[in-house]
Design an enzyme around this catalytic site. Structure first.
Site, PDB file in Angstrom:
ATOM      1  N   LYS A  45      -8.694 -39.110  -9.988  1.00 10.09           N
ATOM      2  CA  LYS A  45      -7.311 -38.717  -9.713  1.00 10.09           C
ATOM      3  C   LYS A  45      -7.148 -37.252 -10.120  1.00 10.09           C
ATOM      4  O   LYS A  45      -7.717 -36.821 -11.136  1.00 10.09           O
ATOM      5  CB  LYS A  45      -6.379 -39.624 -10.510  1.00 10.09           C
ATOM      6  CG  LYS A  45      -4.898 -39.441 -10.217  1.00 10.09           C
ATOM      7  CD  LYS A  45      -4.069 -40.482 -10.974  1.00 10.09           C
ATOM      8  CE  LYS A  45      -2.580 -40.376 -10.704  1.00 10.09           C
ATOM      9  NZ  LYS A  45      -1.792 -41.413 -11.399  1.00 10.09           N
ATOM     10  N   SER A  48       1.375 -43.982  -8.428  1.00 12.67           N
ATOM     11  CA  SER A  48       1.037 -42.635  -8.059  1.00 12.67           C
ATOM     12  C   SER A  48      -0.439 -42.397  -7.774  1.00 12.67           C
ATOM     13  O   SER A  48      -0.799 -41.384  -7.179  1.00 12.67           O
ATOM     14  CB  SER A  48       1.464 -41.689  -9.182  1.00 12.67           C
ATOM     15  OG  SER A  48       0.734 -41.976 -10.377  1.00 12.67           O
ATOM     16  N   SER A  78       1.024 -47.221 -12.062  1.00 15.12           N
ATOM     17  CA  SER A  78       0.364 -46.368 -11.075  1.00 15.12           C
ATOM     18  C   SER A  78      -1.088 -46.681 -10.786  1.00 15.12           C
ATOM     19  O   SER A  78      -1.676 -46.072  -9.893  1.00 15.12           O
ATOM     20  CB  SER A  78       0.468 -44.907 -11.484  1.00 15.12           C
ATOM     21  OG  SER A  78       1.726 -44.423 -11.125  1.00 15.12           O
TER      22      SER A  78
HETATM   23  N1  GLN Z   1       6.147 -45.392 -10.338  1.00 15.36           N
HETATM   24  C1  GLN Z   1       6.370 -45.124 -11.737  1.00 15.36           C
HETATM   25  C2  GLN Z   1       7.054 -43.797 -11.915  1.00 15.36           C
HETATM   26  O1  GLN Z   1       7.325 -43.162 -10.935  1.00 15.36           O
HETATM   27  C3  GLN Z   1       5.075 -45.178 -12.485  1.00 15.36           C
HETATM   28  C4  GLN Z   1       4.273 -43.959 -12.370  1.00 15.36           C
HETATM   29  C5  GLN Z   1       2.990 -43.995 -13.088  1.00 15.36           C
HETATM   30  O2  GLN Z   1       2.551 -45.031 -13.579  1.00 15.36           O
HETATM   31  N2  GLN Z   1       2.385 -42.824 -13.210  1.00 15.36           N
HETATM   32  O3  GLN Z   1       7.331 -43.411 -13.000  1.00 15.36           O
END
Ligand code: GLN
Length: 510
Positions: free
Chosen positions: A84, A159, A183
């Site tokens: 990532k 994400s 994410s």
């Molecule tokens: N979708 C969640 C957010 O937008 C989790 C994001 C993540 O785990 N990085 O905060």
């Protein structure tokens, strides 16, 4: 070299193929690059492909094999791995999917990435993500969306959307993602692959660009549970550079074949009746419960009375930590600088407004407000109290069961642009967020395709702190029922169909 079907190879297959001389690590690197070129033209999982680094790592593996020293190589010997793009790797840009870091060159290598390299992994490149990991669809990346390999009109989740999509399309058997509120687990669910968020503290966060430091955790994506367990073996353990990282000597593959006989699997009734849970997801999770019961597990109901407050606590704690962490992108020490300003104030303002996208600005402003004098006691302090309550809920629940089974995401992958309102997008994480709040391990396990949508559906397994091997054991039992994750059909014969390389999605600097 004899011919081999690269995309079908598991981590074990790569090791045994190297041992038998069926192929060299160099051949694997070449096949991975061919696959990436062919598939990524339509998917856009990779922001940067790193052939030189992959070949250099492959050469080291081949030299060790030639010297009869394969046994001295770690668990990922010759395995292509993507990272990532919030993970630093010397010699690459680390953009976090943001204009703010578009030209940021990694100055060192993150511990999690280094551990993959030390384990013999081949670094294939950096993967697309929501900007600074804010999001659930990878739509907030400044470098274009990543497509779901199961349906190019749909999001891969987020994400860590690039990490999930790369594995689902067979580009690499393993990728790394990070999970602050879901994410890893939500994109794994949308793309039909295995995704593990280890217990907080199992994997070092050093060199991973911080979102919410008390919530962030790195973990692997893979197409089968054993590959994910082998990747975890490489990743875990104390790191002097991250004081929250813990020593760990667990072999996560050790009990994968033990089955669930005698295990107590907890289910949370309010999760199964939650508003917004799509019927096909609910049905699939109920089916998984029945299969575990048939395999000898005892199913017990557990209560998480404060879990309903997790979302509210997360959208206080998360933005507060993000606001603090992102203050370093000040256009002086790091990040995009809007040129030509006579005073520092206007330079900050223009650079931060220009460098950050809408969702990042929303989180920063929210965090700034929530931490301001007078407001802090109303939101931040109670959110931390809720955190303690939720943590206690899980501790109590794990007094009654060994592992919890729940939905991973309330629904299957949605279409691009389908969810435009942030509050609805935030609901993507209703089943994952409380686990980050409490710090437990959680993972997504594919359960095949949904009865309505025909898209991947998953279950989530949740384990007590530092007992991640338990959830992997249950995941392996489910995998024996449902099969390992297939490569998305249009990409299944990638190796065969990749004769004519398509243009790569490199940002341009490799
Ligand atoms: N979708 C969640 C957010 O937008 C989790 C994001 C993540 O785990 N990085 O905060």
């Amino acid at each position: 070299m004899s011919s081999f079907d690269y995309s079908a190879l598991s981590v074990d297959d790569i090791r045994s193929g190297l041992a038998a001389g069926d192929f060299k690590a160099r051949d694997i690197a070449e096949a991975a690059l061919t696959c990436i070129e062919a598939a990524d033209a339509s998917i856009n999982a990779f922001l940067q492909v790193t052939p030189d680094a992959a070949f250099a790592a492959a050469e080291a593996v081949d030299a060790a094999v030639a010297a009869g020293k394969l046994d001295t190589l770690g668990p990922l010997a010759g395995v292509p791995v993507g990272f990532k793009d919030n993970m630093n790797l010397l010699g690459t840009r680390t953009t976090c999917g943001s204009r703010m870091l578009e030209n940021y060159e990694s100055m060192y290598t993150a511990t999690c990435v280094q551990r993959v390299l030390d384990a013999g992994g081949l670094p294939m490149g950096k993967l697309n993500m929501d900007e600074f990991a804010f999001g659930s669809s990878t739509e907030t990346s400044a470098f274009g969306t990543t497509k779901n390999p199961w349906d190019l009109e749909r999001v891969p989740g987020g994400s860590s959307g690039g990490s999930a999509a790369a594995v689902a399309a067979g580009m690499t058997p393993v990728t790394l993602g990070s999970d602050t509120g879901g994410s890893i687990r939500q994109p794994a669910s949308f793309c039909g692959v295995v995704g593990v968020k280890p217990t907080y503290g199992l994997v070092s966060r050093y060199g991973v660009v911080a979102f919410g430091s008390s919530l962030d955790q790195v973990g692997p994506f893979a197409r089968n549970v054993r590959d994910a367990a082998l990747a975890l073996n490489a990743l875990v353990g104390h790191d002097d550079k991250d004081c929250t990282s813990q020593p760990c000597s667990t072999d996560f593959t050790a009990n994968l074949n033990e089955g669930v006989e005698g295990m107590r699997i907890g289910i949370v009734p309010v999760f199964m009746t939650a508003e917004g849970l799509e019927p096909e997801v609910g049905e699939a999770v109920l089916g998984a419960i029945q299969k575990l019961a048939a395999a000898g597990a005892e199913i017990v109901e557990v209560d998480l009375p404060n879990a309903a407050a997790a979302m509210s606590a997360y959208y206080v704690i998360g933005p507060c930590e993000a606001f603090s962490n992102l203050s370093r992108f000040d256009s002086v020490r790091y990040g995009f600088r809007d040129p030509g300003h006579a005073d520092l104030g206007s330079q900050y303002e223009a650079s931060r407004s220009g460098g950050f996208g809408a969702e990042a600005r929303r989180r920063i402003m929210l965090g700034s407000y929530l931490l301001s004098a007078g407001v802090y006691n109303t939101y931040y302090y109670p959110a931390q109290q809720v955190r303690t309550l939720i943590t206690d809920d899980y501790r109590m629940a794990f007094g009654e069961c060994d592992c919890i089974l729940a939905p991973a995401s309330p629904r299957t992958a949605f279409k691009f642009g389908e969810i435009s309102d942030p509050a609805t997008m935030y609901l993507s994480d209703i089943f994952t967020i409380s686990i980050n709040i409490a710090g437990n391990g959680g993972m997504s396990v594919p359960l095949g395709l949904g009865s309505d949508s025909g898209l991947p559906v998953s279950a989530q397994l949740i384990c007590p702190w530092f007992e991640d091997e338990k959830m992997l054991r249950v995941a392996a039992a489910l995998e024996r029922e449902y099969g390992a994750a297939p490569i998305a059909p249009s990409y299944a014969d990638l190796t065969a169909s990749s004769g004519e390389p398509a243009p790569s999605s490199d940002l341009g600097g490799e």
